[in-house]
Design a protein around this motif. Structure first.
Motif, PDB file in Angstrom:
ATOM      1  N   PHE A   1      29.085  20.696 -57.841  1.00 11.22           N
ATOM      2  CA  PHE A   1      29.792  21.970 -57.751  1.00 11.22           C
ATOM      3  C   PHE A   1      29.261  22.808 -56.606  1.00 11.22           C
ATOM      4  CE2 PHE A   1      32.517  22.543 -61.473  1.00 11.22           C
ATOM      5  CZ  PHE A   1      32.152  21.440 -62.235  1.00 11.22           C
TER       6      PHE A   1
ATOM      7  N   ALA B   1      26.916  28.042 -60.214  1.00  8.29           N
ATOM      8  CA  ALA B   1      27.577  26.752 -60.381  1.00  8.29           C
ATOM      9  C   ALA B   1      26.902  25.905 -61.451  1.00  8.29           C
ATOM     10  CB  ALA B   1      27.589  25.999 -59.058  1.00  8.29           C
TER      11      ALA B   1
ATOM     12  N   PHE C   1      24.553  19.310 -63.140  1.00 10.79           N
ATOM     13  CA  PHE C   1      24.741  18.149 -63.999  1.00 10.79           C
ATOM     14  C   PHE C   1      23.472  17.822 -64.784  1.00 10.79           C
ATOM     15  CE2 PHE C   1      26.470  14.077 -65.098  1.00 10.79           C
ATOM     16  CZ  PHE C   1      25.444  13.154 -64.991  1.00 10.79           C
TER      17      PHE C   1
ATOM     18  N   TYR D   1      38.518  16.900 -65.623  1.00  7.10           N
ATOM     19  CA  TYR D   1      37.475  17.253 -66.582  1.00  7.10           C
ATOM     20  C   TYR D   1      37.942  18.458 -67.383  1.00  7.10           C
ATOM     21  CZ  TYR D   1      34.818  14.163 -63.589  1.00  7.10           C
ATOM     22  OH  TYR D   1      34.388  13.063 -62.880  1.00  7.10           O
TER      23      TYR D   1
ATOM     24  N   TYR E   1      36.793  12.668 -53.849  1.00  9.06           N
ATOM     25  CA  TYR E   1      37.564  13.342 -54.897  1.00  9.06           C
ATOM     26  C   TYR E   1      37.179  14.813 -54.877  1.00  9.06           C
ATOM     27  CZ  TYR E   1      38.273   8.589 -56.570  1.00  9.06           C
ATOM     28  OH  TYR E   1      38.601   7.259 -56.656  1.00  9.06           O
TER      29      TYR E   1
ATOM     30  N   TYR F   1      26.476  19.950 -68.679  1.00 10.14           N
ATOM     31  CA  TYR F   1      26.049  20.729 -67.523  1.00 10.14           C
ATOM     32  C   TYR F   1      25.257  21.934 -67.997  1.00 10.14           C
ATOM     33  CZ  TYR F   1      29.541  18.349 -64.605  1.00 10.14           C
ATOM     34  OH  TYR F   1      30.283  17.415 -63.914  1.00 10.14           O
TER      35      TYR F   1
ATOM     36  N   SER G   1      43.125  18.561 -58.937  1.00 10.05           N
ATOM     37  CA  SER G   1      42.283  17.535 -58.322  1.00 10.05           C
ATOM     38  C   SER G   1      43.031  16.936 -57.143  1.00 10.05           C
ATOM     39  CB  SER G   1      41.880  16.462 -59.329  1.00 10.05           C
ATOM     40  OG  SER G   1      43.019  15.844 -59.894  1.00 10.05           O
TER      41      SER G   1
ATOM     42  N   LYS H   1      33.220  14.627 -55.668  1.00  2.00           N
ATOM     43  CA  LYS H   1      32.462  13.484 -56.124  1.00  2.00           C
ATOM     44  C   LYS H   1      32.805  12.256 -55.321  1.00  2.00           C
ATOM     45  CE  LYS H   1      34.763  11.442 -60.137  1.00  2.00           C
ATOM     46  NZ  LYS H   1      34.289  10.090 -59.892  1.00  2.00           N
TER      47      LYS H   1
ATOM     48  N   TYR I   1      42.993  13.740 -54.114  1.00  2.00           N
ATOM     49  CA  TYR I   1      42.433  12.458 -53.700  1.00  2.00           C
ATOM     50  C   TYR I   1      43.381  11.831 -52.706  1.00  2.00           C
ATOM     51  CZ  TYR I   1      41.290   7.466 -53.921  1.00  2.00           C
ATOM     52  OH  TYR I   1      40.974   6.170 -53.588  1.00  2.00           O
TER      53      TYR I   1
ATOM     54  N   TYR J   1      38.016  18.944 -56.340  1.00  2.00           N
ATOM     55  CA  TYR J   1      38.522  19.681 -57.500  1.00  2.00           C
ATOM     56  C   TYR J   1      38.388  21.181 -57.252  1.00  2.00           C
ATOM     57  CZ  TYR J   1      37.426  15.150 -59.588  1.00  2.00           C
ATOM     58  OH  TYR J   1      37.341  13.805 -59.846  1.00  2.00           O
TER      59      TYR J   1
ATOM     60  N   TRP K   1      30.137   9.265 -61.787  1.00  2.00           N
ATOM     61  CA  TRP K   1      30.774  10.263 -62.613  1.00  2.00           C
ATOM     62  C   TRP K   1      30.417  11.687 -62.221  1.00  2.00           C
ATOM     63  CZ3 TRP K   1      30.161   5.460 -64.657  1.00  2.00           C
ATOM     64  CH2 TRP K   1      31.222   4.957 -65.405  1.00  2.00           C
ATOM     65  N   GLU K   2      29.231  11.881 -61.644  1.00  2.00           N
ATOM     66  CA  GLU K   2      28.764  13.239 -61.424  1.00  2.00           C
ATOM     67  C   GLU K   2      29.577  13.964 -60.361  1.00  2.00           C
ATOM     68  OE1 GLU K   2      24.663  13.504 -60.342  1.00  2.00           O
ATOM     69  OE2 GLU K   2      24.744  15.670 -60.095  1.00  2.00           O
ATOM     70  N   GLN K   3      30.058  15.150 -60.739  1.00  2.00           N
ATOM     71  CA  GLN K   3      30.670  16.043 -59.771  1.00  2.00           C
ATOM     72  C   GLN K   3      29.599  16.992 -59.275  1.00  2.00           C
ATOM     73  OE1 GLN K   3      34.651  17.992 -60.940  1.00  2.00           O
ATOM     74  NE2 GLN K   3      33.591  17.579 -62.829  1.00  2.00           N
TER      75      GLN K   3
ATOM     76  N   LEU L   1      30.317  14.757 -70.254  1.00  2.00           N
ATOM     77  CA  LEU L   1      29.238  15.226 -69.396  1.00  2.00           C
ATOM     78  C   LEU L   1      28.692  16.542 -69.925  1.00  2.00           C
ATOM     79  CD1 LEU L   1      31.771  14.020 -67.432  1.00  2.00           C
ATOM     80  CD2 LEU L   1      29.950  14.228 -65.778  1.00  2.00           C
TER      81      LEU L   1
END
Lengths: 116, 113
Positions: free
Chosen positions: B104, A42, A45, A104, B31, A36, B48, B95, B50, B33, B100-102, A34
């Protein structure tokens, strides 16, 4: 140990220039990569890549992944001062503790400054 | 647009004190983090979470650290006895399953004196 390395560490360009940012990785089990953009706080994405050779594009930004050579590049064309930021690359890898979950690993980032 | 929120934005504490950093993830995310970023350095994975338990933790996340999801909306990071080297920006992310995208949060800047 899983590792993500970005280069260059910093870059100064003029508006209108094209830049290429690099991210190489060595991880045990790769799931995705990924990109960013981090301006003041922050990370936000940009792209997610899982397959080699397929370019992802968003406006002036594009990115591609090479899973054989274990790297990705992020291209920015016709840079603007608003592109000034730290660009982070992160690789998603499976967790050891709990199967089916992921974490990650981030690189150090590339600090891009675009001058007017 | 839903977003991850974090409080406080800046916390100053004395060495040896306990701190609790708070995060409210996006409501349907599963999820969670915590990351930290020491000034001028890279973003480092801490933990992490979950299904109400830790799914992974890094070497940084020693027994001085703990996480909790006390009420189904907040997600907290506690540092029991802060050290000078804990000074950093702490980011929470969340997420949704299958994406896939987290996302923040804006971060909490922790300063340990």
């Amino acid at each position: 140990e899983d590792k993500v390395v970005q280069s260059p560490l910093s870059l100064v360009v003029h508006e209108g220039d094209t830049v290429t940012l690099n991210c190489s990785y060595e991880v045990t089990n790769f799931r995705s990569l990924l990109w960013y953009k981090q301006e003041k706080k922050a990370p936000t994405f940009l792209f997610m890549l899982t397959s080699s050779g397929i370019e992802k594009k968003s406006g002036r930004l594009s990115s591609i992944l090479d899973k054989k050579e274990l790297f990705s590049i992020l291209n920015i064309t016709a840079t603007q001062t608003g592109d000034s930021a730290v660009y982070l690359c992160a690789v998603e890898v499976p967790n050891f503790l709990t199967s089916g979950t992921y974490k990650y690993i981030f690189g150090t980032g590339t600090r891009l400054k675009v001058l007017a | 647009e839903p977003e991850v929120t974090q409080t406080p934005s800046h916390q100053v504490t004395q060495m040896g004190q306990e701190v609790i950093l708070r995060c409210v993830p996006i409501s349907n995310h599963l999820y969670f983090y915590w990351y930290r970023q020491i000034l001028g350095q890279k973003v480092e994975f801490l933990v992490s979470f979950y299904n109400n338990e830790i799914s992974e933790k890094s070497e940084i996340f020693d027994d001085q650290f703990s996480v909790e999801r006390p009420d189904g909306s907040n997600f907290t990071l506690k540092i029991r006895s802060t050290k000078l080297e804990d000074s950093a920006m702490y980011f929470c992310a969340s997420k949704i399953q299958g994406v896939w995208e987290q996302f923040f949060g804006p971060g909490t800047r922790l300063t340990v004196l």
